[in-house]
Design an enzyme around this catalytic site. Structure first.
Site, PDB file in Angstrom:
ATOM      1  N   HIS A 191      30.249  28.014  47.461  1.00 57.68           N
ATOM      2  CA  HIS A 191      29.643  26.691  47.349  1.00 57.68           C
ATOM      3  C   HIS A 191      28.148  26.736  47.607  1.00 57.68           C
ATOM      4  CE1 HIS A 191      33.504  24.139  47.875  1.00 57.68           C
ATOM      5  NE2 HIS A 191      33.116  24.165  46.637  1.00 57.68           N
ATOM      6  N   GLU A 435      43.478  40.860  30.758  1.00 59.51           N
ATOM      7  CA  GLU A 435      42.787  41.395  31.936  1.00 59.51           C
ATOM      8  C   GLU A 435      43.572  42.517  32.599  1.00 59.51           C
ATOM      9  OE1 GLU A 435      42.083  38.241  34.763  1.00 59.51           O
ATOM     10  OE2 GLU A 435      44.058  37.376  34.481  1.00 59.51           O
ATOM     11  N   ASP A 459      38.909  41.568  36.144  1.00 58.09           N
ATOM     12  CA  ASP A 459      40.152  42.260  36.476  1.00 58.09           C
ATOM     13  C   ASP A 459      40.386  43.466  35.584  1.00 58.09           C
ATOM     14  OD1 ASP A 459      41.350  41.070  38.758  1.00 58.09           O
ATOM     15  OD2 ASP A 459      41.630  39.247  37.589  1.00 58.09           O
ATOM     16  N   CYS A 506      35.477  36.049  29.065  1.00 55.93           N
ATOM     17  CA  CYS A 506      35.040  35.153  30.138  1.00 55.93           C
ATOM     18  C   CYS A 506      34.765  35.897  31.451  1.00 55.93           C
ATOM     19  CB  CYS A 506      36.054  34.039  30.361  1.00 55.93           C
ATOM     20  SG  CYS A 506      37.669  34.662  30.843  1.00 55.93           S
TER      21      CYS A 506
HETATM   22  C1  PEP Z   1      38.405  38.010  35.098  1.00 52.70           C
HETATM   23  O1  PEP Z   1      39.312  38.604  35.684  1.00 52.70           O
HETATM   24  O2  PEP Z   1      37.523  38.577  34.415  1.00 52.70           O
HETATM   25  C2  PEP Z   1      38.306  36.545  35.165  1.00 52.70           C
HETATM   26  C3  PEP Z   1      37.441  35.893  34.413  1.00 52.70           C
HETATM   27  O3  PEP Z   1      39.116  35.880  36.036  1.00 52.70           O
HETATM   28  P1  PEP Z   1      38.911  35.867  37.627  1.00 52.70           P
HETATM   29  O4  PEP Z   1      37.517  36.366  37.881  1.00 52.70           O
HETATM   30  O5  PEP Z   1      39.152  34.465  38.032  1.00 52.70           O
HETATM   31  O6  PEP Z   1      39.969  36.820  38.086  1.00 52.70           O
HETATM   32 MG    MG Z   2      41.057  37.624  36.506  1.00 53.46          MG
END
Ligand code: PEP
Ligand code: MG
Length: 593
Positions: A191, A435, A459, A506
């Site tokens: 935050h 992932e 991940d 992402c």
């Molecule tokens: C990822 O694993 O790249 C992802 C976008 O999800 P998180 O970072 O929430 O695991």
């Molecule tokens: Mg992830």
């Protein structure tokens, strides 16, 4: 001169005198009270709830005045705890049943909450711990009769350095006097980082020892672009940074002006740049950044406060608000990616805590154990689909069975919503995160059953290279440019193209301006990055030629070592977009201090 390396969370530079922020620990004195004092103890706790609640409201008002409604809503996660009847009941029960002091009961409740957060594999949730610790200190101060006052009265512009800094402490300071922020703990999505970004204050977190290495009054430079804190810089370094600071301000203003437009490469290939978001309060920042929509809306924050999972209505309120806020732009809501302990009582013998939560009962595996919890989130996402361009995405998928299981639950939810007479979009796209290496190996089969893929490199890198993404000791090994990762990414993007399934990315890799060319060359057409990276990613894309990027990428994939790949990509960036490379790359990563 000494240089500490951390994580840059707000790009930009600040030079100034260090103000070392310290907040004394409040001790929990005395554990038990006499039987006749129990009710008085409960009253003391209730008075403390009121006092802390007022304090939070004051801070929220102050931040609302400075930054508006959306950012001030960060304090809602504080409210969720303060107003949570389960929390209040639990503390009062401890006082009454065990004759604990109010302080000790509060401490026990917070410790339990923190322990549960520590076991969650998702780093975004773990970062909430700073907020929770701060809230506990506020409770203990209130119980001791003192109002907790951030010891941060600033009488001149300074760089605030400290072990950690909660949003409340940040809000307690006069922000016009904060030139920069440097803390030992925290992450990109804490935050505090979000607030610093919204305030536009250059900030570096995760420095580990800044609180100890810096003495109040030291001259320091915060380099939020490269994640550095420079202590006692020499004259040459100071001069270089003054120039960088001027250039940076001009550059940011220029980029921000252009970032609202949709982008296409020089050879006319359209590319979308979406935003990742963690909290609904970020929606304004997302829109201002020029995002073409939200490519990843993480929903773990909803599970933070209570001892029970959120209700369908609680989910739906948030998703509908975000869907409406985005108008026609899409939002991809990701179903929760949490470990077992967050959903069920941490101390229940049923689940216990896991030794290795990243490989444990998380994401889709947990949905199978608690299908009703998953179903209520899915129902809420469907309900939101009647209010905007909503898609649903499932994390941690490793097999075709996973997808079929999700599809079956979606079908059940649709029948239930029809029975209830709720509106929803029956064609709402359902996609999966790619992932795990397993998902890549069977992606040809999964592709037949999903509407889109989104590559989660955070991940994917962790599981491919067997590197714990949250262990700073192996941070050097966490390398998206490792050839094995590049081959996987290339493979899934190509597969998506062959099978006509859109592929987005992402994970953090998508927001690295130095890698945009490589990803474009692989055929990536949907980037989802943090809002603050959107102007730069767009600026790089319009300088590039997709056909040339593809040639570069093919050559890069023939190289063998990390060093060769890095040098090759740096050279290619320099050749293909000399001006942008000089401005973006030198300011972000390549420049030597
Ligand atoms: C990822 O694993 O790249 C992802 C976008 O999800 P998180 O970072 O929430 O695991
Ligand atoms: Mg992830």
């Amino acid at each position: 001169m000494e240089i500490l390396k951390g994580i840059g969370v707000t790009p930009g530079y600040a030079t100034g005198e260090a103000f070392v922020f310290e907040r004394e620990d409040v001790l929990v004195r005395g554990r038990f009270v006499r039987a006749e004092e129990v009710e008085r103890e409960v009253e003391r706790f209730q008075a403390a709830v009121k006092s802390v609640s007022d304090e939070i409201e004051e801070m929220r008002e102050r931040v609302r005045g400075d930054l508006g409604d959306n950012v001030s809503r960060i304090f809602e996660s504080y409210r969720w705890i303060v107003d949570d009847p389960v929390f209040k009941e639990e503390v009062e029960r401890r006082v009454r049943n065990n004759r604990f002091t109010a302080e000790y009961s509060v401490d026990r409740s917070f410790k339990r909450l923190i322990r549960r957060l520590q076991n969650i594999p998702n780093p975004y949730m773990r970062q909430r711990i700073v907020d929770i610790e701060d809230l506990e200190k506020r409770f203990l101060s209130a119980l001791s009769g003192a109002r907790s006052e951030a010891s941060g009265r600033l009488d001149r512009p300074v760089v605030v350095v400290g072990h950690d800094l909660s949003p409340a402490q940040l809000a307690g300071m006069d922000r016009r006097k904060i030139l920069g922020i440097a803390t030992d703990v925290g992450g990109r999505t804490s935050h505090t980082a979000i607030m610093a970004r919204d305030y536009g204050i250059p900030a570096v977190v995760g420095l580990e020892t800044a609180g100890l290495d810096v003495t109040a009054g030291d001259k320091v430079i915060v380099d939020g672009s490269r994640g550095l804190l420079i202590i006692d810089p020499d004259e040459g370094t100071l001069d270089r940074y003054r120039t960088l600071e001027q250039e940076y301000i001009g550059f940011e203003v220029e980029l921000a002006k252009k970032s609202q437009a949709k982008v296409a490469t020089k050879d006319g290939v359209g590319v979308s740049v979406f935003a990742n978001m963690e909290f609904p309060e970020e929606i304004d920042v997302v829109l201002e950044s020029g995002a073409d929509g939200v490519g990843l809306f993480r929903t773990e924050f909803l599970y933070l406060a209570a001892d029970r999972p959120p209700t369908e209505d609680e989910h739906a309120t948030v998703y509908i608000e975000v869907a409406k806020g985005l108008g026609e732009k899409p939002v991809v809501v990701r179903t929760f990616d949490l470990g077992a302990d967050k959903l069920m009582k941490a101390d229940s013998a049923e689940m216990g805590s896991e030794r290795n939560p990243a490989l444990g009962l998380r994401g889709i595996r947990l949905y199978r154990v608690r299908p009703e919890v998953f179903r209520s989130q899915v129902a809420a996402i469907y309900r939101a689909s009647a209010h905007g361009n909503v898609k649903m995405m499932v994390p941690m998928v490793t097999s075709v069975e996973d997808v079929r299981w999700v599809r079956e639950r979606c079908w059940e939810v649709q029948q239930e919503l029809k029975r209830r007479g709720e509106w929803f979009n029956p064609e709402m796209p359902v996609g999966v995160m790619v992932e795990t290496p397993a998902a890549i190996m069977v992606a040809d089969l999964i592709a037949r059953e999903v509407d889109f893929f989104s590559i989660g490199t955070n991940d994917l890198v962790q599981y491919t290279l067997a590197v714990d993404r949250s262990n700073e000791r192996v941070a050097q090994e966490f390398e998206p440019l490792n050839l094995s990762v590049l081959r996987m990414v290339d493979r899934i993007i190509r597969l998506g193209k062959d099978k006509n399934v859109p592929v987005a990315m992402c994970g953090e890799m998508a927001g690295d301006v130095n890698l945009v060319m490589l990803l474009l060359g692989m055929g990536l057409r949907e980037f989802s990055v943090s809002p603050s990276s959107i102007p730069e990613v767009k600026a790089v894309l319009v300088e590039l030629d997709a056909a040339k990027a593809e040639d570069v990428m093919r050559e890069a994939l023939h190289l063998h070592t990390l060093q060769e790949i890095r040098l090759f990509i740096e050279g290619a960036n320099r050749d293909l977009m000399p001006e942008m490379f000089r401005r973006v790359s030198t300011m972000h990563r390549q420049g030597k201090v």
